[in-house]
Design an enzyme around this catalytic site. Structure first.
Site, short mmCIF file in Angstrom:
data_model
loop_
_atom_site.label_atom_id
_atom_site.label_comp_id
_atom_site.label_asym_id
_atom_site.label_seq_id
_atom_site.Cartn_x
_atom_site.Cartn_y
_atom_site.Cartn_z
N GLY A 129 4.82 -14.81 2.91
CA GLY A 129 4.41 -16.12 2.39
C GLY A 129 3.08 -16.58 2.94
N PRO A 161 3.11 -10.98 2.62
CG PRO A 161 3.53 -9.33 4.23
CD PRO A 161 2.41 -10.11 3.60
CE1 TYR A 207 -8.86 -11.52 6.89
CE2 TYR A 207 -7.82 -9.66 7.97
CZ TYR A 207 -8.02 -10.43 6.85
OH TYR A 207 -7.36 -10.11 5.68
N1 LIG Z 1 -6.69 -9.12 0.66
C1 LIG Z 1 -6.54 -10.39 0.93
O1 LIG Z 1 -7.10 -11.26 0.26
C2 LIG Z 1 -5.64 -10.82 2.05
C3 LIG Z 1 -5.32 -12.18 2.21
C4 LIG Z 1 -4.47 -12.51 3.24
C5 LIG Z 1 -3.96 -11.56 4.09
N2 LIG Z 1 -4.31 -10.25 3.93
C6 LIG Z 1 -3.75 -9.17 4.79
O2 LIG Z 1 -2.34 -9.26 4.71
C7 LIG Z 1 -1.78 -9.32 6.02
C8 LIG Z 1 -0.50 -10.11 6.01
O3 LIG Z 1 -0.75 -11.44 5.60
P1 LIG Z 1 -0.63 -12.70 6.55
O4 LIG Z 1 -0.58 -12.30 7.98
O5 LIG Z 1 -1.67 -13.64 6.12
O6 LIG Z 1 0.73 -13.33 6.08
P2 LIG Z 1 2.28 -12.92 6.26
O7 LIG Z 1 2.38 -11.56 6.85
O8 LIG Z 1 2.91 -13.21 4.97
O9 LIG Z 1 2.79 -14.01 7.27
C9 LIG Z 1 2.24 -14.22 8.53
C10 LIG Z 1 2.88 -15.48 9.07
O10 LIG Z 1 4.28 -15.25 9.29
C11 LIG Z 1 4.59 -15.44 10.66
N3 LIG Z 1 5.55 -14.37 11.02
C12 LIG Z 1 5.33 -13.05 11.12
N4 LIG Z 1 6.46 -12.39 11.42
C13 LIG Z 1 7.43 -13.33 11.52
C14 LIG Z 1 8.82 -13.28 11.82
N5 LIG Z 1 9.44 -12.12 12.07
N6 LIG Z 1 9.51 -14.45 11.83
C15 LIG Z 1 8.91 -15.63 11.58
N7 LIG Z 1 7.58 -15.74 11.30
C16 LIG Z 1 6.84 -14.60 11.26
C17 LIG Z 1 3.29 -15.34 11.42
O11 LIG Z 1 3.33 -16.16 12.55
P3 LIG Z 1 3.32 -15.56 14.06
O12 LIG Z 1 1.91 -15.13 14.31
O13 LIG Z 1 3.78 -16.69 14.87
O14 LIG Z 1 4.29 -14.41 14.05
C18 LIG Z 1 2.29 -15.89 10.40
O15 LIG Z 1 2.28 -17.30 10.43
C19 LIG Z 1 -2.88 -9.94 6.86
O16 LIG Z 1 -2.70 -9.65 8.23
C20 LIG Z 1 -4.11 -9.32 6.26
O17 LIG Z 1 -4.34 -8.05 6.84
C21 LIG Z 1 -5.14 -9.86 2.91
#
Ligand SMILES: NC(=O)c1ccc[n+]([C@@H]2O[C@H](COP(=O)([O-])OP(=O)(O)OC[C@H]3O[C@@H](n4cnc5c(N)ncnc54)[C@H](OP(=O)(O)O)[C@@H]3O)[C@@H](O)[C@H]2O)c1
Length: 292
Positions: free
Chosen positions: A216, A214, A63
């Site tokens: 989307g 989680p 990252y």
């Molecule tokens: N193993 C893998 O292949 C893999 C792939 C992807 C991700 N991951 C891990 O999974 C974690 C979570 O995934 P992710 O961050 O990609 O996606 P996510 O948690 O599904 O969503 C993050 C998105 O949602 C927004 N968000 C967060 N809280 C919110 C709220 N309360 N209201 C409205 N929007 C909100 C964030 O924007 P803002 O920043 O504006 O809040 C960001 O755009 C990552 O941090 C990473 O550690 C692993």
């Protein structure tokens, strides 16, 4: 009791963590590449998360690359004894921000040393091997070679526990012949539920399941059912999406990602959100496509 304790704890490797954790991927720049727009806010998000009781942070040295781990170190080092930092290896980044598989012995070994250096650790509690056989979802194929390299690094004492990411049930079963697999990190949320059977199987075995995306991920969850339930409960749709995951299985650990303290607070407040049975039934219908 801190509010986060209300949603319980689960075993992750040799440790026990609160079920509401934090995913650090949003702390890098746009496209998970380069520095964030607001580094001070990124540091503040991490500090507030830990002060609020989060003791499980998910990250990777790819990252940024390196950026997210360096921010974690700046914000939180020396780390609290109860903080579990989980990282992942198996990919690298091109100069154009692309994601490339990096499964050679040299690349995996380098990735462990990069994580140790950038996080300021002597040993990493849990390392997930991220399968790149399919970039956007699990694909069958052997992970024996890269997993054996990771198991060697574990025997050398650089890694305590091993998990798998973006994998199938067969790859988990095969992986267990090489080393203990303490967690699985696959894509799963209200709208994307390929892993229903796998979650139940891992729960029966006492293994943590850590859904990525989680909320989307790059395209936030959107559903009129989700919005209706949220309005009825006086919560936000994202809070309801997280609460639904918490009730889905006792072994589900949340790692929602955010770059803002406002969203962090919203996400942590899910510990206080209980979903009534009729709301769960409605939400269960979202992925099935059946009207509810
Ligand atoms: N193993 C893998 O292949 C893999 C792939 C992807 C991700 N991951 C891990 O999974 C974690 C979570 O995934 P992710 O961050 O990609 O996606 P996510 O948690 O599904 O969503 C993050 C998105 O949602 C927004 N968000 C967060 N809280 C919110 C709220 N309360 N209201 C409205 N929007 C909100 C964030 O924007 P803002 O920043 O504006 O809040 C960001 O755009 C990552 O941090 C990473 O550690 C692993």
């Amino acid at each position: 009791m801190s509010n986060l304790e209300k949603s319980g704890v689960f075993k992750l490797g040799g440790r026990t963590v609160r079920r509401i954790g934090y995913g650090a991927m949003q702390l890098a720049g746009k496209g998970v590449f380069g520095p964030p727009k607001d580094r001070a806010e990124a540091v503040a998000v991490l500090r507030e998360a830990v002060e609020s009781g989060v003791n499980h942070i998910d990250t990777s040295d790819f990252y940024g690359p390196h950026v997210t781990n360096q921010i974690i170190r700046e914000a939180l080092h020396p780390y609290r004894d109860d903080l579990v930092i989980v990282t992942k290896i198996g990919a690298t980044r091109g100069a154009d921000a692309s994601w490339k598989p990096a499964f050679s012995k040299e690349a995996l070994t380098q990735a462990i040393h990069d994580n140790l250096r950038n996080l300021g650790l002597d040993v990493i509690e849990v390392v997930n091997l991220r399968s790149m056989l399919g970039i956007h979802g699990p694909a069958e194929g052997s992970l024996e070679e890269p997993l054996s390299v990771l198991a060697d690094l574990q025997r050398q004492g650089l890694v305590k526990h091993v998990g798998l990411s973006n994998v199938t049930a067969k790859q988990i079963a095969d992986g267990r012949k090489i080393t203990d697999i303490v967690c699985v990190q696959n894509q799963y949320n209200l709208a994307h539920r390929d892993d229903e059977a796998l979650i139940d199987q891992l729960a029966a075995e006492g293994t943590a399941y850590v859904p990525f995306f989680p909320l989307g991920g790059f395209s936030s969850l959107q559903s009129s059912t989700l919005s209706d339930v949220a309005a009825r409960l006086g919560a936000t749709p994202m809070q309801v999406a997280l609460a639904w995951l918490l009730q889905r299985g006792p072994n589900i650990l949340l790692i929602p990602g955010t770059s803002s303290r406002g969203h962090l607070r919203e996400n942590l407040a899910v510990a206080d959100l209980a979903l009534p049975a009729d709301a769960i039934q409605q939400l269960d219908g979202i992925a099935s496509g059946k009207p509810v």
